[in-house]
Motif scaffolding. Structure first.
Motif, PDB file in Angstrom:
ATOM      1  N   ALA A  20     -48.951 -17.155 -29.386  1.00 14.43           N
ATOM      2  CA  ALA A  20     -48.381 -15.962 -28.748  1.00 14.43           C
ATOM      3  C   ALA A  20     -46.888 -15.830 -29.013  1.00 14.43           C
ATOM      4  CB  ALA A  20     -48.657 -15.990 -27.245  1.00 14.43           C
ATOM      5  N   LYS A  21     -46.195 -16.973 -29.177  1.00 15.66           N
ATOM      6  CA  LYS A  21     -44.739 -16.882 -29.375  1.00 15.66           C
ATOM      7  C   LYS A  21     -44.423 -16.136 -30.678  1.00 15.66           C
ATOM      8  CE  LYS A  21     -43.989 -21.178 -31.776  1.00 15.66           C
ATOM      9  NZ  LYS A  21     -43.295 -22.426 -31.893  1.00 15.66           N
ATOM     10  N   ASN A  22     -45.235 -16.362 -31.701  1.00 17.06           N
ATOM     11  CA  ASN A  22     -45.013 -15.661 -32.973  1.00 17.06           C
ATOM     12  C   ASN A  22     -45.379 -14.184 -32.850  1.00 17.06           C
ATOM     13  OD1 ASN A  22     -44.294 -18.124 -34.189  1.00 17.06           O
ATOM     14  ND2 ASN A  22     -46.454 -18.609 -34.514  1.00 17.06           N
ATOM     15  N   LEU A  23     -46.482 -13.946 -32.164  1.00 12.19           N
ATOM     16  CA  LEU A  23     -46.962 -12.579 -31.977  1.00 12.19           C
ATOM     17  C   LEU A  23     -45.949 -11.739 -31.195  1.00 12.19           C
ATOM     18  CD1 LEU A  23     -49.745 -11.481 -32.815  1.00 12.19           C
ATOM     19  CD2 LEU A  23     -50.537 -11.927 -30.494  1.00 12.19           C
ATOM     20  N   PHE A  24     -45.386 -12.322 -30.148  1.00  9.16           N
ATOM     21  CA  PHE A  24     -44.471 -11.574 -29.282  1.00  9.16           C
ATOM     22  C   PHE A  24     -43.005 -11.772 -29.678  1.00  9.16           C
ATOM     23  CE2 PHE A  24     -47.768 -12.457 -25.663  1.00  9.16           C
ATOM     24  CZ  PHE A  24     -48.586 -11.437 -26.121  1.00  9.16           C
ATOM     25  N   PRO A  27     -39.530 -17.283 -27.436  1.00  4.50           N
ATOM     26  CA  PRO A  27     -39.711 -18.727 -27.503  1.00  4.50           C
ATOM     27  C   PRO A  27     -40.741 -19.254 -26.499  1.00  4.50           C
ATOM     28  CG  PRO A  27     -37.679 -18.207 -26.366  1.00  4.50           C
ATOM     29  CD  PRO A  27     -38.214 -16.899 -26.888  1.00  4.50           C
ATOM     30  N   HIS A  28     -41.333 -20.377 -26.873  1.00  2.00           N
ATOM     31  CA  HIS A  28     -42.277 -21.092 -26.021  1.00  2.00           C
ATOM     32  C   HIS A  28     -41.507 -22.227 -25.365  1.00  2.00           C
ATOM     33  CE1 HIS A  28     -45.781 -24.278 -26.113  1.00  2.00           C
ATOM     34  NE2 HIS A  28     -45.539 -23.852 -24.894  1.00  2.00           N
ATOM     35  N   ALA A  77     -33.396 -17.566 -25.663  1.00  2.00           N
ATOM     36  CA  ALA A  77     -34.144 -17.279 -24.433  1.00  2.00           C
ATOM     37  C   ALA A  77     -33.633 -16.027 -23.711  1.00  2.00           C
ATOM     38  CB  ALA A  77     -34.096 -18.486 -23.506  1.00  2.00           C
ATOM     39  N   GLN A  78     -32.796 -15.253 -24.376  1.00  2.00           N
ATOM     40  CA  GLN A  78     -32.174 -14.112 -23.686  1.00  2.00           C
ATOM     41  C   GLN A  78     -33.038 -12.852 -23.699  1.00  2.00           C
ATOM     42  OE1 GLN A  78     -29.666 -15.163 -21.881  1.00  2.00           O
ATOM     43  NE2 GLN A  78     -30.033 -17.083 -22.979  1.00  2.00           N
ATOM     44  N   ASN A  79     -34.014 -12.798 -24.600  1.00  6.09           N
ATOM     45  CA  ASN A  79     -34.846 -11.591 -24.693  1.00  6.09           C
ATOM     46  C   ASN A  79     -36.318 -11.879 -24.501  1.00  6.09           C
ATOM     47  OD1 ASN A  79     -32.749  -9.628 -25.328  1.00  6.09           O
ATOM     48  ND2 ASN A  79     -32.500 -10.880 -27.180  1.00  6.09           N
ATOM     49  N   GLY A  80     -36.612 -12.701 -23.521  1.00  5.83           N
ATOM     50  CA  GLY A  80     -37.997 -13.013 -23.217  1.00  5.83           C
ATOM     51  C   GLY A  80     -38.337 -14.447 -23.524  1.00  5.83           C
ATOM     52  N   PHE A  81     -39.454 -14.898 -22.933  1.00  3.11           N
ATOM     53  CA  PHE A  81     -39.875 -16.299 -23.084  1.00  3.11           C
ATOM     54  C   PHE A  81     -41.286 -16.450 -22.558  1.00  3.11           C
ATOM     55  CE2 PHE A  81     -37.486 -15.624 -19.159  1.00  3.11           C
ATOM     56  CZ  PHE A  81     -38.446 -15.942 -18.217  1.00  3.11           C
ATOM     57  N   ILE A  82     -41.918 -17.524 -23.009  1.00  2.00           N
ATOM     58  CA  ILE A  82     -43.163 -17.978 -22.391  1.00  2.00           C
ATOM     59  C   ILE A  82     -42.853 -19.325 -21.754  1.00  2.00           C
ATOM     60  CG2 ILE A  82     -45.538 -18.756 -22.728  1.00  2.00           C
ATOM     61  CD1 ILE A  82     -45.578 -17.024 -25.292  1.00  2.00           C
ATOM     62  N   LEU A  83     -42.918 -19.379 -20.432  1.00  2.00           N
ATOM     63  CA  LEU A  83     -42.729 -20.652 -19.721  1.00  2.00           C
ATOM     64  C   LEU A  83     -44.095 -21.288 -19.544  1.00  2.00           C
ATOM     65  CD1 LEU A  83     -40.332 -20.220 -16.662  1.00  2.00           C
ATOM     66  CD2 LEU A  83     -40.110 -21.872 -18.522  1.00  2.00           C
TER      67      LEU A  83
END
Ligand code: ADP
Ligand code: ADP
Ligand code: ADP
Length: 208
Positions: A20-24, A27-28, A77-83
């Motif tokens: 998903a990190k590549n798709l969106f 960062p993971h 990490a400033q424009n979105g993330f997957i925690l």
């Protein structure tokens, strides 16, 4: 997009996050990976948490929250993330609410017998963290990482005693977050039982 992946250990959060990190294009951020890299690098923090991870217990909230705070300062990490793997307690969730707004909390739903099968068959490459499964996603050569050619290992906390402890820690400490985020209207459930490509498709549908 600011996402949290919630769910029991072994539900496939890391596997889906790495796609998903590549798709969106975000960062993971896996707190488990961050701790393991401190342990590998033998930092002060690594020394402090090594036995906690091996037993499958939780690292104290204050330590974990501070590490996530530091990670959020990095430019990616400033424009979105997957925690992934954070928050795991109500105190961590409250601290996160002060740090970042969330778009969705994705709850990976999986039965206990499949959780145990996934955890007990998990093997990883120690240097890259790439994850395999002895039955569901085996390497090309048994016990050997496809990319690095290094031997695959079983994490200490994927051994039977630690698995049982982690499941009870999950039920006591982390499961209450399902109700916590449902009340806030952030929770979306996904069925984590099918093949990874199917889970990924379901994820894309629920977060778009
Ligand atoms: P988590 O990050 O939630 O602890 P992982 O992504 O590490 O879980 O997955 C746990 C184990 O299950 C790994 O061995 C992985 O290869 C395997 N796995 C992950 N997703 C699936 C899936 N959808 N179907 C079958 N096995 C899976
Ligand atoms: P899994 O996805 O298989 O449960 P993780 O890689 O997410 O495993 O976490 C491994 C270990 O790292 C946990 O069992 C715990 O000891 C520690 N850990 C990771 N995230 C947290 C957290 N948010 N709070 C406390 N401890 C954590
Ligand atoms: P193929 O072998 O047809 O080229 P894949 O290697 O992508 O296809 O996947 C074969 C099967 O292994 C898929 O049905 C999928 O469910 C499973 N699989 C693929 N990646 C993973 C993973 N990371 N964890 C668990 N199972 C996986």
């Amino acid at each position: 997009m600011n996402l949290v992946f919630l769910g029991p250990p072994g539900a496939g959060k890391g596997t889906i996050a790495s796609e998903a990190k590549n798709l969106f294009g975000i960062p993971h951020i896996s707190t488990g990976d961050l701790f393991r890299s401190h342990i590998k690098g033998e930092t002060e923090l690594g020394k402090q948490v090594k036995t906690i991870l091996a037993a499958g217990d939780l690292v104290p909230d204050s330590v974990t929250i501070e590490m996530v705070k530091q990670r959020f300062l990095e430019s990616d990490a400033q424009n979105g993330f997957i925690l992934d793997g954070f928050p795991r307690t109500i105190a961590q969730a409250d601290a996160l609410a002060e740090m970042k707004p969330l778009d969705a909390v994705v709850n990976f739903v999986l039965d206990r017998d499949l959780i145990v099968k996934r955890l007990s068959g998990r093997r990883v490459c120690k240097s890259t963290g790439k994850t395999y499964h002895i039955l569901y996603n085996p390497p090309k050569r048994e016990g050997i990482d496809d990319e690095t050619g290094e031997p695959l290992i079983q994490r200490d906390d994927d051994k039977p005693e630690a698995i049982l402890n982690r499941l009870s820690v999950y039920e006591k400490q982390t499961e209450p977050l399902i109700a916590y985020y449902r009340e806030k209207g952030l929770l979306v459930d996904i069925d984590a039982s099918p093949a990874p490509e199917v889970v990924l498709e379901a994820l894309v549908k629920v977060v778009q």
